[in-house]
Motif scaffolding. Structure first.
Motif, short mmCIF file in Angstrom:
data_model
loop_
_atom_site.label_atom_id
_atom_site.label_comp_id
_atom_site.label_asym_id
_atom_site.label_seq_id
_atom_site.Cartn_x
_atom_site.Cartn_y
_atom_site.Cartn_z
N ILE A 198 14.65 -15.54 -1.13
CA ILE A 198 15.21 -14.22 -1.32
C ILE A 198 14.32 -13.23 -0.57
CG2 ILE A 198 14.01 -13.87 -3.55
CD1 ILE A 198 16.57 -12.27 -4.41
N MET A 199 14.96 -12.40 0.23
CA MET A 199 14.24 -11.45 1.05
C MET A 199 13.92 -10.19 0.25
SD MET A 199 14.10 -13.09 3.90
CE MET A 199 14.07 -14.59 2.96
N TRP A 200 13.09 -9.34 0.81
CA TRP A 200 12.77 -8.06 0.20
C TRP A 200 14.02 -7.20 0.07
CZ3 TRP A 200 11.19 -10.41 4.49
CH2 TRP A 200 11.72 -9.96 5.70
N PRO A 242 6.89 -9.61 5.18
CA PRO A 242 8.14 -9.29 5.89
C PRO A 242 7.94 -9.13 7.39
CG PRO A 242 7.27 -7.32 4.89
CD PRO A 242 6.34 -8.44 4.48
N ASP A 243 7.37 -10.15 8.01
CA ASP A 243 6.99 -10.06 9.42
C ASP A 243 7.93 -10.78 10.36
OD1 ASP A 243 3.41 -10.35 8.67
OD2 ASP A 243 4.79 -8.66 8.51
N TYR A 251 7.72 -8.62 -0.23
CA TYR A 251 7.59 -9.99 0.25
C TYR A 251 8.90 -10.76 0.09
CZ TYR A 251 2.52 -9.93 0.82
OH TYR A 251 1.25 -9.69 1.27
N ALA A 252 9.08 -11.72 0.98
CA ALA A 252 10.09 -12.74 0.77
C ALA A 252 9.51 -13.81 -0.16
CB ALA A 252 10.49 -13.38 2.09
N VAL A 253 10.34 -14.35 -1.02
CA VAL A 253 9.90 -15.41 -1.92
C VAL A 253 10.82 -16.61 -1.76
CG1 VAL A 253 9.50 -16.09 -4.32
CG2 VAL A 253 8.91 -13.78 -3.56
N ASN A 303 11.95 -7.03 -9.39
CA ASN A 303 10.71 -6.46 -8.86
C ASN A 303 9.95 -5.69 -9.93
OD1 ASN A 303 11.02 -7.50 -6.25
ND2 ASN A 303 12.26 -5.75 -5.62
N ALA A 304 10.64 -5.14 -10.90
CA ALA A 304 9.95 -4.44 -11.98
C ALA A 304 9.07 -5.39 -12.79
CB ALA A 304 10.95 -3.75 -12.89
N LYS A 305 9.47 -6.65 -12.84
CA LYS A 305 8.70 -7.66 -13.56
C LYS A 305 7.89 -8.55 -12.63
CE LYS A 305 11.91 -7.96 -17.48
NZ LYS A 305 12.77 -8.86 -18.30
N ASN A 306 7.95 -8.26 -11.33
CA ASN A 306 7.23 -9.10 -10.36
C ASN A 306 7.57 -10.57 -10.53
OD1 ASN A 306 6.00 -6.99 -9.07
ND2 ASN A 306 3.91 -7.59 -9.55
N THR A 307 8.84 -10.85 -10.71
CA THR A 307 9.26 -12.22 -10.99
C THR A 307 10.49 -12.58 -10.17
OG1 THR A 307 8.41 -12.06 -13.26
CG2 THR A 307 9.95 -13.84 -12.81
N VAL A 308 10.48 -13.80 -9.68
CA VAL A 308 11.63 -14.38 -8.99
C VAL A 308 12.10 -15.57 -9.81
CG1 VAL A 308 12.37 -15.66 -6.94
CG2 VAL A 308 11.01 -13.58 -6.70
#
Length: 125
Positions: free
Chosen positions: A50-52, A99-100, A31-33, A72-77
């Motif tokens: 921030i993009m994938w 990401p569409d 996902y983008a966040v 991404n390992a922590k699922n955190t932005v």
């Protein structure tokens, strides 16, 4: 995807804060966040994304002061905010989008499907 934003607080002008956006869901890395903010009486506005792929984008008013990153390992932005100004005072929201779309679309709130609850950042003089 469920998002939780935290890390806001009261800081003096010129200071720093780091916001975090913790996500649930195994597909978070794809996902983008984005981070958005809403000041009192104003519309919610784009801050950074921030993009994938890791590409990053910023609104002009924060470029050079704010840095968005992801683990991404922590699922955190994260949103590292330096040299804070009075006009940065707002509730900050993180949001996730699939990401569409081409990257330019991620400046718009409309492509984000999932939103966190917001965290208040107050910059004092």
């Amino acid at each position: 995807v469920q998002l939780q934003a935290f890390g806001g607080g009261l800081v003096q002008a010129g200071g720093s804060l780091r916001l975090s956006c913790a996500a649930s869901g195994r597909t978070f890395s794809s996902y983008a966040v984005g981070w958005f903010r809403q000041a009192p009486g104003k519309d919610r506005e784009f801050v950074a994304a921030i993009m994938w792929s890791g590409s990053t984008y910023y609104t002009d008013s924060v470029r050079g002061r704010f840095t968005i990153s992801r683990d991404n390992a922590k699922n955190t932005v994260y949103l590292q905010m330096n040299s804070l100004k009075l006009e940065d005072t707002a509730v900050y929201y993180c949001a996730a989008a699939p990401p569409d779309y081409s990257d330019s679309y991620y400046y718009s709130r409309s492509v984000y499907d999932y939103w966190g609850q917001g965290t208040l950042v107050t910059v004092s003089s």
